[in-house]
Design a protein around this motif. Sequence first.
Motif, mmCIF file in Angstrom:
data_model
loop_
_atom_site.group_PDB
_atom_site.id
_atom_site.type_symbol
_atom_site.label_atom_id
_atom_site.label_comp_id
_atom_site.label_asym_id
_atom_site.label_seq_id
_atom_site.Cartn_x
_atom_site.Cartn_y
_atom_site.Cartn_z
ATOM 1 N N LEU A 3 0.757 -1.258 0.184
ATOM 2 C CA LEU A 3 -0.201 -0.033 0.012
ATOM 3 C C LEU A 3 0.878 1.299 -0.084
ATOM 4 N N THR A 248 -4.655 4.184 -0.955
ATOM 5 C CA THR A 248 -5.606 3.640 0.369
ATOM 6 C C THR A 248 -7.022 4.049 -0.117
ATOM 7 N N THR A 252 -12.301 -1.909 -2.875
ATOM 8 C CA THR A 252 -11.753 -3.411 -2.841
ATOM 9 C C THR A 252 -13.116 -4.236 -2.288
ATOM 10 N N TYR A 268 -8.895 0.417 1.586
ATOM 11 C CA TYR A 268 -7.984 0.240 2.346
ATOM 12 C C TYR A 268 -7.976 0.999 3.611
ATOM 13 N N SER A 269 -8.633 2.272 3.638
ATOM 14 C CA SER A 269 -8.633 2.790 4.766
ATOM 15 C C SER A 269 -10.081 3.336 5.349
ATOM 16 N N GLU A 299 -5.232 -1.239 6.122
ATOM 17 C CA GLU A 299 -4.888 -2.492 5.933
ATOM 18 C C GLU A 299 -5.545 -3.111 4.572
ATOM 19 N N GLN A 300 -5.335 -4.414 4.101
ATOM 20 C CA GLN A 300 -5.670 -4.688 3.065
ATOM 21 C C GLN A 300 -7.264 -5.139 3.414
ATOM 22 N N TRP A 301 -8.102 -4.252 3.846
ATOM 23 C CA TRP A 301 -9.651 -4.689 3.654
ATOM 24 C C TRP A 301 -10.099 -5.073 2.798
ATOM 25 N N GLU A 302 -10.777 -6.318 2.510
ATOM 26 C CA GLU A 302 -11.279 -6.774 1.046
ATOM 27 C C GLU A 302 -12.784 -7.303 1.017
ATOM 28 N N ARG A 317 -10.391 -8.827 6.048
ATOM 29 C CA ARG A 317 -9.152 -8.352 5.456
ATOM 30 C C ARG A 317 -8.086 -9.492 5.388
#
Length: 349
Positions: A3, A248, A252, A268-269, A299-302, A317
């Motif tokens: 990121l 960010t 996602t 991501y944020s 973070e890599q919230w997905e 994530r």
Amino acid sequence: MALIQSDPHRWPTGLLLLLLGAASIPLWAAPPAPAEHELPSAIDEASGLTQSDQHAGLLWTHNDNINDPGSMQRVTPLVHGIDHEGRHLLSLELDGVTQRDWEAIDSFRIDGSHSLVVADTGDNRDSWPDYALWFIDEPTELPRSVTTHTTTPTHLLRFSYPDGPADTEAMVVDPHGDQILVLTKREDPPRLFALPLSARQPFPDEGSPRERLASAEVHEARLLGPMGGLAPTDPINWLLSPLTGRQTSLPTGMALSPDGRLLAVLTYSSLYFFRRDVGERWSEAIRQPVASRSLPRIEQWEGIAFDHDASQLHIVREGTGPGTLLHLEVPEAARAKHDSQTAEARELD
């Protein structure tokens, strides 16, 4: 994906001081802390999430392919069912399917059946000519212990974009409009497209996974419009934005409230909420969010999902350990406006 790819030791001193003191800058009110849980070890690359339309205590999620989604390495295509505390309940293996880069999942009801749709739409290198949506039936009963069931897709929808490949990690079903919405990721601004549910076709009974996919007609997604307002939502994101660019703020995941009115977009944020009023088109509703909130950390919230009454959101994530599953309240600014209008939206898009 990394990121932030900058050396913090080379940041300007003034910027470092601002970052260290950001917690004391009263520019944004801190949102309530979310409840955190841990995903099962089998789910270490969580890439999608949905609340089961049939079982109130069940969430569906999945991993993406592998750390190199461009690879065609064979992996077992599994969808995992978990409870709201992250406990593993069951898994579904999709027979006849090659998993390329799964990025999203949604649960909905169609033709009297409870169904799941899995979006094989990731494309980090913009190298695939078209993408696939796989439809499977939800099991009517949950097992007493963790088991893996094999299931065959009921339908397939193969599609492309009108102007070439696009990496896409956000997808929802809009049953009120009889369509599927997909939101591109690596564009400025991201664009929302629609596909009619009527474009799905029965899954072939015979052939290899590649042959079955190749036999499907390719439909062209219809552009609804650009999505606006995905801007930093708190002091840290705002101060980091010159260094991270738009990284960010890349979308996602998406979730649509059960009545089809409130659209949540995950980055991501942050979270962003778009509301479609009665008689309004999605192309108009996505111009500017009605509310937003920051997430606990970058973070890599997905994956993201509304609960059944749209008062809470569930988020996953990538990775393992505590905090891979979050539950947080929908902000009052989004919920109050959403709850104040209960009339059914007239579907125009």
